[in-house]
Design a protein around this motif. Structure first.
Motif, PDB file in Angstrom:
ATOM      1  N   LEU A 157     -43.069   6.536   6.172  1.00 14.99           N
ATOM      2  CA  LEU A 157     -43.474   7.895   5.788  1.00 14.99           C
ATOM      3  C   LEU A 157     -43.271   8.136   4.302  1.00 14.99           C
ATOM      4  N   PHE A 158     -43.491   7.075   3.484  1.00 17.20           N
ATOM      5  CA  PHE A 158     -43.224   7.260   2.045  1.00 17.20           C
ATOM      6  C   PHE A 158     -44.190   8.255   1.410  1.00 17.20           C
ATOM      7  N   GLN A 169     -32.910  14.528   0.908  1.00 19.77           N
ATOM      8  CA  GLN A 169     -32.465  13.662  -0.185  1.00 19.77           C
ATOM      9  C   GLN A 169     -32.008  14.427  -1.422  1.00 19.77           C
ATOM     10  N   GLY A 170     -32.508  15.683  -1.563  1.00 17.09           N
ATOM     11  CA  GLY A 170     -32.221  16.431  -2.783  1.00 17.09           C
ATOM     12  C   GLY A 170     -30.876  17.122  -2.724  1.00 17.09           C
ATOM     13  N   SER A 171     -30.536  17.759  -3.861  1.00 20.26           N
ATOM     14  CA  SER A 171     -29.290  18.513  -3.863  1.00 20.26           C
ATOM     15  C   SER A 171     -29.417  19.722  -4.774  1.00 20.26           C
ATOM     16  N   ALA A 237     -31.895  17.956  14.005  1.00 19.37           N
ATOM     17  CA  ALA A 237     -31.239  16.839  13.312  1.00 19.37           C
ATOM     18  C   ALA A 237     -32.234  15.697  13.088  1.00 19.37           C
ATOM     19  N   GLY A 238     -33.082  15.445  14.092  1.00 18.98           N
ATOM     20  CA  GLY A 238     -34.056  14.356  13.977  1.00 18.98           C
ATOM     21  C   GLY A 238     -35.005  14.570  12.813  1.00 18.98           C
ATOM     22  N   VAL A 239     -35.445  15.817  12.645  1.00 15.17           N
ATOM     23  CA  VAL A 239     -36.367  16.143  11.565  1.00 15.17           C
ATOM     24  C   VAL A 239     -35.694  15.952  10.204  1.00 15.17           C
ATOM     25  N   ILE A 240     -34.409  16.307  10.120  1.00 17.30           N
ATOM     26  CA  ILE A 240     -33.686  16.114   8.858  1.00 17.30           C
ATOM     27  C   ILE A 240     -33.534  14.623   8.547  1.00 17.30           C
ATOM     28  N   TYR A 241     -33.257  13.841   9.610  1.00 18.39           N
ATOM     29  CA  TYR A 241     -33.190  12.391   9.404  1.00 18.39           C
ATOM     30  C   TYR A 241     -34.502  11.857   8.853  1.00 18.39           C
ATOM     31  N   MET A 242     -35.611  12.370   9.388  1.00 17.25           N
ATOM     32  CA  MET A 242     -36.919  11.910   8.931  1.00 17.25           C
ATOM     33  C   MET A 242     -37.078  12.168   7.429  1.00 17.25           C
ATOM     34  N   SER A 243     -36.689  13.370   7.033  1.00 14.56           N
ATOM     35  CA  SER A 243     -36.798  13.718   5.622  1.00 14.56           C
ATOM     36  C   SER A 243     -35.887  12.839   4.774  1.00 14.56           C
ATOM     37  N   PHE A 245     -34.649   9.726   5.459  1.00 11.46           N
ATOM     38  CA  PHE A 245     -34.961   8.291   5.411  1.00 11.46           C
ATOM     39  C   PHE A 245     -36.394   8.027   4.987  1.00 11.46           C
ATOM     40  N   GLY A 246     -37.276   9.024   5.077  1.00 11.02           N
ATOM     41  CA  GLY A 246     -38.678   8.781   4.781  1.00 11.02           C
ATOM     42  C   GLY A 246     -39.269   7.722   5.699  1.00 11.02           C
TER      43      GLY A 246
END
Lengths: 329, 513
Positions: A157-158, A169-171, A237-243, A245-246
């Motif tokens: 999903l890059f 990934q951001g902060s 949580a799954g959706v956040i993981y997707m974001s 890990f891409g």
């Protein structure tokens, strides 16, 4: 005379005393002791980078722990959370690849996870199966769905837009959004579990279902919605993981449910229902995370890690059982 | 006197500080049917459990055919030829009738494999003596009365010298009871000795040779049945001084005629039928009856905890549609379960959380949040009013004594300001001091205008506390006793149907004449 006075002055215990009597204080002490010991053992432990990495490593799982703790309090359990995390990830991912914008795809992924919870809730409350068996079947079925959706291959999903990737990934001024979301979820549910009427009914139902029924609480309704909540948080949580890990792998989250249940139980949730706190469960997962990090820094073979974590679980539960028995007698 | 098969000499048994049996002696002759009578708590079950090896006596000895024996376990009792037919059915619901009947004998058998065909044939032979029940069926699929017959068949295979029947007819129909009696008489002619426990005078006088009465753990008398009348047995069972002090009752002149609760022709097509109850303002109404008479079921029916199929419920003259317990609470009707730990309180939750459970809506502010301060205040108020002895309202209910737990359960009900409270066994398992505190509390509540219904198996409590008593037998109101008519004998008569028996006898003699 003294007994008389004690009987008539019914007051709440002072707040420091309530804090002190909490199991959470013990966990904090253990974690602190471990951290201090580790700071001597390894120069890399007491660094901002390491702490950030540890916090990141359990933040997303921590969201799942919140749902699991509430479900344990109602007297249920969900073995399917690892599968549901993965399901939300691969469903949202493939919808995105099919051309949907990632935000809508994520929303659908979360709603589909809620639906899985609703189906399991149906089998528990209407059909009358127990949570363990229902979610065991759910775990296998949903994992199967993940493999069907992806045809068994990881989704790359890059191409996710930067705004979506930023969630994982951001902060914000150096503080990762993941940690902000995690803390927000924990604070919100910890507060609600202590104060919200709807969640109080979770305690009544889990503590003594018959007495709750005799108090006019619709216990099946409570159990259904808590099951839905647990799956929904897993989907989130799954959706956040997707974001983060891409990518979306159909085998992600295998065995995650055990880590999550262990954390909640170390944090004081009872498998018999009726007790548990969000704070305790989060400290439980923090402890497991500190242990993992320590073992890595001490160059302990990865093969040993699961065994050591298992022993910690057994030890924590045994101590708790022993303390309870002594209190009862 | 014929030589006794079984001789119990000076047996004493304590449970903690409670003396369940004091110096009880009892002898059973060969081929005799010996009735054992006593109120609930008189010590019958303790004595039988000692004979069956479930309990060990603290003092005294058991002599079986001249030899002193020690009965260390149920298996030991069986190998000595002492069998017990339990009142509560103790069968494996998932196993077949045949497997259940031969459970005891197969456990003694040494061979590795079970011969199912032989087992089924033999089981069917035994079963057919009682009723044509297919022994291949699962016990769990049978109705309760058939299960009771299986329990009896199981005892018949044991080859016993002494058989104990503990209220065997509680779940049986009249026809099944007659068959059972024939079998018991058959056993008697084969020289087997029977101990027969029952509350039903008609059965005792129909079947038994001698009757022994226990009261408060003491042996009162043993007489041939022929020398006694049912009334005599009832008197022997009761004959106790009421030592406990109860709060004063409503003065006769001040009794209100305002009806708080009115139950009309209530029935559920199953456990009770055509029940009529009227509760006046300010009174405590007692409901008596034997265990299994339908007392609890009626209370559950009134409070929406059990579906009803006929009749209506009125509060202050207004008909109420009560479909579930939440409806009952809204109508001002609350129920306190007899099973305090099982369905009354939440043991691991705090006192405050227990007291607020029925009242959450009132404590919930905007946003669906509980006002923790108001919750603690509510709990503190009730703790003070009810004198609940505790550390703080945040302590778990499990940290309290039984009496204080019961006060929490009562506080929980009071928090919704009910019009009527139905209490099932309000003082079961509570020590004497706390008991009288709860009695005083109930009287105060009644005086403040709340209608109170108390269900109790303890006759002194029923008579000492209540202004009026209704007795339930076989799912319907057997009779009502007002102030002067209230006595233990009258309640037992109504509950066990002695009056009906007298009536039947009279009708029979009129027929003959």
């Amino acid at each position: 005379m003294l007994a008389e006075t004690m009987g008539t002055t019914a007051v709440r215990a002072p707040s420091w005393k309530r804090l002190g009597s909490m199991r959470e204080a013990g966990l904090v002490a253990i974690i602190l002791a471990l951290c201090i010991a580790m700071s001597f053992a390894s120069p890399h432990f007491l660094t901002l980078g390491n702490f950030r990495a540890m916090l990141m490593s359990f933040s997303v799982e921590g969201i799942v722990v919140v749902g699991m703790t509430i479900l344990l309090i109602v007297g249920g359990i969900d073995l399917a959370v690892g599968s549901v995390v993965c399901f939300a990830m691969v469903l949202s991912g493939s919808l995105f690849l099919a051309g949907l914008d990632p935000w809508s795809a994520s929303l659908i992924g979360i709603l589909a996870s809620a639906l899985i919870g609703a189906v399991m809730g149906f089998f528990v409350t209407v059909v009358g199966l127990n949570h363990f068996i229902t979610s065991l079947a759910g775990m296998v079925i949903v994992r199967g769905l993940c493999l069907i959706i992806t045809k068994g291959t990881p989704l790359s999903l890059f191409t996710l837009p930067p705004a979506f990737k930023a969630v994982g990934q951001g902060s914000f001024h150096g503080l990762p959004y993941v940690i902000i979301i995690f803390v927000a979820v924990v604070v919100l549910f910890d507060f609600l579990l202590r104060r919200a009427t709807a969640l109080r009914k979770v305690f009544y139902t889990g503590s003594n279902e018959k007495a709750a029924l005799y108090s006019g609480i619709r216990t099946n309704y409570v159990k259904f919605w808590v099951t839905v909540l647990c799956s929904t948080l897993a989907g989130f949580a799954g959706v956040i993981y997707m974001s983060r890990f891409g990518a979306a792998t159909p085998t992600f989250g295998v065995g995650m449910e055990l880590n999550i249940i262990a954390a909640a139980v170390i944090g004081g949730a009872s498998l018999n229902g009726g007790s548990g706190t969000i704070l305790g469960a989060i400290l439980g997962i923090a402890l497991l995370s500190v242990v993992t990090s320590s073992l890595v820094l001490l160059n302990v073979s990865v093969y040993w890690q699961d065994m050591i974590k298992g022993c910690i679980l057994l030890g924590a539960v045994s101590i708790d059982h022993f303390l309870h028995k002594r209190k009862a007698s | 006197m014929r030589n006794p098969v079984l001789n119990i000499r000076n047996v004493t048994k304590h449970f903690g500080a409670v003396k369940a049996l004091t110096n009880v002696s009892f002898s059973l002759s060969r081929g005799e049917i010996h009735a054992l009578c006593g109120e609930n708590g008189a010590g019958k079950s303790t004595l039988m459990n000692i004979i069956a090896g479930v309990l060990q006596p603290d003092e005294g000895e058991i002599v079986l055919e001249g030899k002193t024996v020690k009965i260390g376990s149920p298996a030991a009792a069986q190998s000595l030829g002492l069998g017990l037919v339990h009142q509560e059915i103790a069968l494996c619901p998932d196993a077949s009738v045949a497997e259940n009947i031969f459970m005891a004998t197969t456990s003694r058998q040494r061979s590795l494999l079970m011969n199912y065909r032989k087992l089924e044939r033999e089981a069917q032979d035994v079963m057919n003596r009682l009723a044509p029940i297919d022994v291949r069926r699962k016990v769990g699929d049978l109705p309760i009365s058939s299960q009771q017959l299986v329990e009896i068949a199981k005892a018949l295979t044991l080859d016993c010298r002494v058989l104990i029947f503990d209220e065997p007819t509680a779940a049986l129909t009249e026809a099944e009871t007659r068959i059972l009696f024939e079998i018991i008489r058959g056993l008697k002619t084969n020289g087997i000795s029977i101990i027969y426990i029952s509350h039903r005078m008609a059965e005792i006088f129909d079947l038994c040779d001698r009757v022994t009465v226990l009261r408060d753990g003491h042996h009162v008398s043993t007489e041939p049945v022929a020398d006694l009348k049912p009334d005599d047995v009832v008197r022997l069972m009761v004959g106790r001084e009421i030592t406990q002090l109860y709060p004063p009752k409503q003065p006769a002149g001040e009794r209100s005629h305002e009806v708080v609760l009115s139950v009309r022709a209530l029935g559920d097509d199953h456990r009770f039928d055509c029940v009529n109850i009227e509760l006046m303002k300010g009174e405590i109404l007692g409901i008596g009856g034997l265990i299994g008479s339908g007392r609890t079921e009626i209370a559950e029916g009134i409070c929406g905890l059990r579906p009803i199929t006929s009749g209506e419920i009125l509060i202050h003259g207004e008909p109420q549609a009560i479909r579930n317990y939440a409806d009952a609470v809204n109508a001002g009707l609350v129920y306190l379960s007899e099973d305090r730990k099982g369905s009354g309180v939440f043991l691991d939750l705090s006192i405050a959380q227990n007291i607020s459970v029925l009242n959450l809506d009132a404590l919930t502010g905007r946003l669906g949040l509980i006002d923790a301060g108001a919750e603690a205040t509510l709990a503190s108020d009730f703790a003070r009013k009810l004198n609940i002895r505790m550390g703080s309202v945040d302590a778990p209910v499990s940290s309290l004594s039984g009496g204080n737990q019961q006060k929490v359960a009562i506080a929980k009900q009071l928090a919704v300001q009910p019009k009527v409270i139905v209490m099932d066994e309000p003082t079961r398992g509570i020590d004497v001091g706390a008991k009288s505190e709860i009695h005083t509390l109930l009287r105060e509540l009644a005086s403040s205008g709340i209608g109170i219904i108390v269900i109790s198996s303890e006759l002194p409590e029923l008579l000492g506390l209540c202004d009026r008593v209704i007795v339930i037998r076989e799912g319907t109101v057997a009779g009502e006793l007002d102030a002067e008519a209230m006595s233990e004998e009258a309640v037992i008569r109504l509950a066990s149907g002695v009056n009906a028996q007298n009536l039947q006898n009279r009708l029979a003699s009129e027929d003959a004449a």
